[in-house]
Structures are given as C-alpha cells and as structure tokens.
Design a protein around this motif. Structure first.
Motif, short mmCIF file in Angstrom:
data_model
loop_
_atom_site.label_atom_id
_atom_site.label_comp_id
_atom_site.label_asym_id
_atom_site.label_seq_id
_atom_site.Cartn_x
_atom_site.Cartn_y
_atom_site.Cartn_z
N GLN A 102 40.49 38.78 32.67
CA GLN A 102 41.83 38.27 33.22
C GLN A 102 41.57 37.59 34.56
N LEU A 103 41.78 36.24 34.76
CA LEU A 103 41.59 35.53 35.73
C LEU A 103 42.95 35.78 36.60
N SER A 104 42.91 35.51 38.02
CA SER A 104 43.95 35.20 38.87
C SER A 104 43.88 34.15 39.87
N TRP A 105 45.06 33.45 40.16
CA TRP A 105 45.10 32.38 41.04
C TRP A 105 44.79 32.80 42.72
N SER A 106 44.68 34.14 42.63
CA SER A 106 44.28 34.70 43.95
C SER A 106 42.70 34.76 44.23
N PHE A 107 42.11 34.43 43.09
CA PHE A 107 40.74 34.38 43.38
C PHE A 107 40.28 33.11 44.36
N ASP A 108 39.00 33.02 44.98
CA ASP A 108 38.71 31.85 45.27
C ASP A 108 38.09 30.82 44.44
N ALA A 109 38.09 29.56 44.81
CA ALA A 109 37.56 28.90 43.62
C ALA A 109 36.12 29.08 43.06
N GLN A 110 35.32 29.25 43.80
CA GLN A 110 34.14 29.83 43.16
C GLN A 110 34.00 30.82 42.25
N ARG A 111 34.54 31.90 42.64
CA ARG A 111 34.75 33.14 42.02
C ARG A 111 35.41 32.63 40.55
N PHE A 112 36.51 32.02 40.62
CA PHE A 112 37.37 31.59 39.54
C PHE A 112 36.33 30.64 38.36
N HIS A 113 35.60 29.80 38.87
CA HIS A 113 34.77 29.07 38.08
C HIS A 113 33.52 29.89 37.57
N ASN A 114 33.11 30.63 38.29
CA ASN A 114 32.09 31.47 37.92
C ASN A 114 32.34 32.31 36.85
N THR A 115 33.55 32.86 36.91
CA THR A 115 33.97 34.05 35.69
C THR A 115 34.36 33.22 34.57
N VAL A 116 34.69 31.82 34.68
CA VAL A 116 35.13 31.20 33.36
C VAL A 116 33.83 30.76 32.80
#
Length: 310
Positions: A212-226
């Motif tokens: 589960q992603l969160s908009w509270s992530f920073d952009a790089q963490r979000f991208h890396n998880t995806v």
C-alpha cells in the motif's frame, strides 16, 4: 558432465530457459515442486519451471519434500551428478544433496552476496533505491545464502527499471556466469571466496502491508516502491474507497499538498507527495484493466486541484 537442475519459481524458469536455449547446457534431471491450486477454477497449475521444461520438451520430476524424497535420494546416491543447480526452489536443500555431488549444489542468487540474502533481493534493492545490483553463483551450505562464492557479476540499475526487467536481466547474467563456473569446476580451475559475515544484509519476503502506497511518501520512495512491486504483487493506493494499482510512474519536480493533482503532462496526472511529485503513467482501477494515466484521468474527469486522498 552430469548435471541436475532444481527450481520452481519464475526466476528459476528464466534461468532454465536461458541455460538450455542460449548456453546449450544439458540437464540429466529437472526437479521442481508440486503443482499449486489457483485461478478462478482453483485447478492445479504446474510450477513455472515445469511449464518452461514442457516448452523445451524436457520431462520433470515433482517433489514436495526434496530432502526426504526416497526415490531421488536413491538415484542421487547410486549415480551422483557432478553438480546440482538450485535456483528459486522454495524448499530447503539438505543432506545428502549438499555433499553428494562432486562439486556440491550451486545456486544462482540475484544479488551481490553477502548483500540481500533471502527471498526478495531484487525487490528490496529497488525499494532501497540501489543504483547497482548483480548476481552471485555460490555453493549451498546449511545456512541460508551463506556458502562460498564461485563467481559474481555486477550490473547497473536503470532509474525506471522494474523488478520484472531486472528478473530477466539477472537471470541471463546469472546463467552466463553459471556456465563459466561449471566449466572452471570441470577444469579444476575454480576459485572460491568466503563471504564476509560483517557485510551481510537480508531481503525478507514482501509483506502485504508493504504494497500500500501513501501520498505522505517522498516522490523517490513512491516511485521505487511502484517499480519494485511490478509485475508482482503490484502497489496500490486507495481512491474513493477502491484500490487503484499504480504500475508505472516518473519522478518529477512539483510542490503541493500530498495527493493534490498539480497538472497534466501529455494527459498523465502529476500528483504531489510529501516531497516532490510523481507522474502517473500506468494505473489499474479495481476490477478493470491496466490503462494509461491519461486514459484513466479522462475517464473520471480529473482536473487540476483535485485531491486523490481518501
């Protein structure tokens, strides 16, 4: 040379196909796990390795308890192979398999050991934002991924590469490396190196909560998880109380409230995170097919300033 191959998962299947089709290796016996039930009809589905072996016109031997399989142990002891290749098997390999083959059991592991020992080395390397990874051929011992190293190859990770991309590349690199290692074992020129226990890191299995992603992530963490969770099991965000899987993103500049649509690039929505922003390039609404970010945003009439938060 008399060589056995043991494997079950998709990485093992990639390696098997490359070893047979590109490296021209012959395996006297291919061993895999039992079929699993799944799909809508809950029918039996053979392992990835069995599916690949069938495509290659090779027969397989199925087992759910390798080290306790009396038939396999009998064959092993009566006519020991030079080595046993074990890849992505999912069962612990124990005696007499570890010491009976002349060169032991050799494993292809998709990391530079002793880093990322364990079940999910490719996904964890991507989630950690690593710029490079690699593949290791080592000899199995009782302790997980701890045996002596016979060869290693390092590769760079592209900024947008997914785990699926790396699976394929590392399977090919690992198979090519294995062929070299087997040749050196046969010629008696192989050199083994003990792993440095002080440098060990672990790559544990991906837990459901981590998808589960969160908009509270920073952009790089979000991208890396995806990209780490593409193609399996996929990362998602809740939108209007339904899961929206995110399959492909791009890190961009931008500031705003987390989850706010900052605008559009070629129709794809640019969404703010806690730090930075991401462009949603491929998404999949719950119960629907994968589609581009632009198609999805047009379909729901998304506009600048909308919030994708619950």
């Amino acid at each position: 040379m008399k060589i056995w191959f043991i494997g079950t998962g998709s990485f093992a299947a990639f390696c098997l196909e490359h070893l047979v089709s590109k490296c021209n290796m012959h395996f006297d016996r291919i061993i895999t796990g039992m079929p699993k039930r799944g799909g809508r009809g809950m029918g039996e589905r053979p392992s990835y390795v069995e599916e690949t072996a069938t495509k290659l016109n090779r027969s397989v031997f199925r087992t759910d308890k390798l080290s306790k399989d009396e038939e396999l142990k009998r064959v092993l002891l009566e006519s020991p192979p030079h080595c046993v290749i074990v890849v992505d098997f999912g069962q612990k390999v124990q005696e007499p398999f570890l010491s009976t083959p002349l060169w032991g059991c050799l494993n292809i592991h998709p990391s530079i050991l002793p880093q990322y020992r364990g079940a999910a080395p490719i996904q964890r390397a991507l989630m950690d934002g690593q710029k490079a990874t690699g593949v290791t051929v080592f000899r199995l011992v009782e302790e997980m991924d701890a045996g002596p190293v016979l060869g290693q190859t390092q590769i760079e990770i592209g900024p947008d590469e997914t785990s699926g991309d790396l699976f394929q590349r590392l399977a090919e690199e690992g198979s090519n490396l294995l062929k070299v290692v087997v040749k050196s074992c046969n010629e008696g020129t192989n050199i083994t190196t003990l792993q440095n226990s002080k440098l060990v890191t672990y790559a544990s299995k991906i837990e459901k909560r981590e998808t589960q992603l969160s908009w509270s992530f920073d952009a790089q963490r979000f991208h890396n998880t995806v990209r780490a969770l593409n193609p399996q099991p996929g990362a998602f965000i809740f939108y209007k109380k339904r899961r929206l899987k995110i399959w492909k993103t791009s890190v961009c500049e931008g500031t705003g409230k987390p989850g706010e649509v900052l605008g559009f690039i070629e129709g794809n929505p640019l969404v703010a995170l806690q730090e930075g922003a991401v462009l949603l390039l491929e998404v999949q609404p719950e119960g629907r097919r994968v589609q581009s970010g632009s198609e999805w945003s047009r379909g729901i009439r998304l506009k600048k300033g909308d919030k994708l938060v619950e």
